[in-house]
Design a protein around this motif. Structure first.
Motif, PDB file in Angstrom:
ATOM      1  N   THR A  71      -8.039  -1.142  36.506  1.00  0.00           N
ATOM      2  CA  THR A  71      -9.387  -0.731  36.913  1.00  0.00           C
ATOM      3  C   THR A  71     -10.072   0.034  35.789  1.00  0.00           C
ATOM      4  O   THR A  71     -11.256  -0.189  35.504  1.00  0.00           O
TER       5      THR A  71
ATOM      6  N   SER B  55     -18.012  -1.895  31.163  1.00  0.00           N
ATOM      7  CA  SER B  55     -19.190  -2.229  31.966  1.00  0.00           C
ATOM      8  C   SER B  55     -20.240  -1.129  31.882  1.00  0.00           C
ATOM      9  O   SER B  55     -19.940   0.015  31.574  1.00  0.00           O
TER      10      SER B  55
ATOM     11  N   ARG C   7     -24.324   1.154  35.804  1.00  0.00           N
ATOM     12  CA  ARG C   7     -24.919   0.642  37.051  1.00  0.00           C
ATOM     13  C   ARG C   7     -24.080  -0.472  37.683  1.00  0.00           C
ATOM     14  O   ARG C   7     -24.258  -0.804  38.845  1.00  0.00           O
ATOM     15  N   HIS C   8     -23.146  -1.049  36.924  1.00  0.00           N
ATOM     16  CA  HIS C   8     -22.306  -2.131  37.440  1.00  0.00           C
ATOM     17  C   HIS C   8     -20.897  -1.672  37.809  1.00  0.00           C
ATOM     18  O   HIS C   8     -20.102  -2.462  38.316  1.00  0.00           O
ATOM     19  N   ARG C   9     -20.595  -0.411  37.585  1.00  0.00           N
ATOM     20  CA  ARG C   9     -19.220   0.053  37.787  1.00  0.00           C
ATOM     21  C   ARG C   9     -18.753  -0.036  39.233  1.00  0.00           C
ATOM     22  O   ARG C   9     -17.613  -0.391  39.494  1.00  0.00           O
ATOM     23  N   ALA C  10     -19.627   0.249  40.171  1.00  0.00           N
ATOM     24  CA  ALA C  10     -19.228   0.164  41.585  1.00  0.00           C
ATOM     25  C   ALA C  10     -18.855  -1.269  41.952  1.00  0.00           C
ATOM     26  O   ALA C  10     -17.852  -1.500  42.649  1.00  0.00           O
ATOM     27  N   ALA C  11     -19.623  -2.224  41.449  1.00  0.00           N
ATOM     28  CA  ALA C  11     -19.327  -3.630  41.730  1.00  0.00           C
ATOM     29  C   ALA C  11     -18.018  -4.054  41.068  1.00  0.00           C
ATOM     30  O   ALA C  11     -17.238  -4.824  41.647  1.00  0.00           O
ATOM     31  N   VAL C  12     -17.755  -3.543  39.873  1.00  0.00           N
ATOM     32  CA  VAL C  12     -16.510  -3.874  39.175  1.00  0.00           C
ATOM     33  C   VAL C  12     -15.312  -3.312  39.940  1.00  0.00           C
ATOM     34  O   VAL C  12     -14.305  -3.996  40.117  1.00  0.00           O
TER      35      VAL C  12
ATOM     36  N   ARG D 273     -15.178  -2.655  43.151  1.00  0.00           N
ATOM     37  CA  ARG D 273     -15.038  -3.458  44.380  1.00  0.00           C
ATOM     38  C   ARG D 273     -14.355  -4.787  44.077  1.00  0.00           C
ATOM     39  O   ARG D 273     -13.479  -5.238  44.822  1.00  0.00           O
ATOM     40  N   ALA D 274     -14.742  -5.426  42.983  1.00  0.00           N
ATOM     41  CA  ALA D 274     -14.128  -6.703  42.621  1.00  0.00           C
ATOM     42  C   ALA D 274     -12.639  -6.521  42.307  1.00  0.00           C
ATOM     43  O   ALA D 274     -11.815  -7.352  42.705  1.00  0.00           O
ATOM     44  N   CYS D 275     -12.299  -5.448  41.618  1.00  0.00           N
ATOM     45  CA  CYS D 275     -10.877  -5.162  41.335  1.00  0.00           C
ATOM     46  C   CYS D 275     -10.102  -4.952  42.631  1.00  0.00           C
ATOM     47  O   CYS D 275      -8.970  -5.435  42.773  1.00  0.00           O
TER      48      CYS D 275
ATOM     49  N   GLU E 125     -10.798  -6.202  45.568  1.00  0.00           N
ATOM     50  CA  GLU E 125     -10.651  -7.498  46.236  1.00  0.00           C
ATOM     51  C   GLU E 125      -9.549  -8.331  45.586  1.00  0.00           C
ATOM     52  O   GLU E 125      -8.771  -8.992  46.275  1.00  0.00           O
TER      53      GLU E 125
END
Length: 83
Positions: A45, A52, A55-60, A62-64, A66
């Motif tokens: 993670t 990144s 602003r994209h860290r939360a999405a990254v 979440r993807a990790c 998943e």
């Protein structure tokens, strides 16, 4: 075997000692395995988030999460890949 244990207290002590040492060893291995898995998850993670934008860290993250969840599922329950 009970006659062996009652006949010689040294054997009884040895059996209890081996059993206790086996239990401790298994618990230690399980603990170290859990610590290592958590460290590996954190490291993956950290590496993913490190490259990144903020602003994209939360999405990254979440993807990790998943991906980690999908990797933990047994193979029989996984959904088939789409072509």
């Amino acid at each position: 075997m009970s006659s062996l244990v009652t006949a010689d207290p040294v054997w009884a002590f040895a059996l209890v000692l081996v059993s206790a040492l086996t239990t401790v060893a298994r618990a230690w291995i399980a603990h170290r395995t859990a610590v290592r898995r958590e460290w590996e998850h954190t490291e993956r993670t950290r590496i993913a988030v490190g490259g990144s934008a903020s602003r994209h860290r939360a999405a990254v993250v979440r993807a990790c999460a998943e991906l980690e969840a999908a990797a933990q599922r047994p193979a029989a329950r996984r959904a088939p890949r789409s072509p």
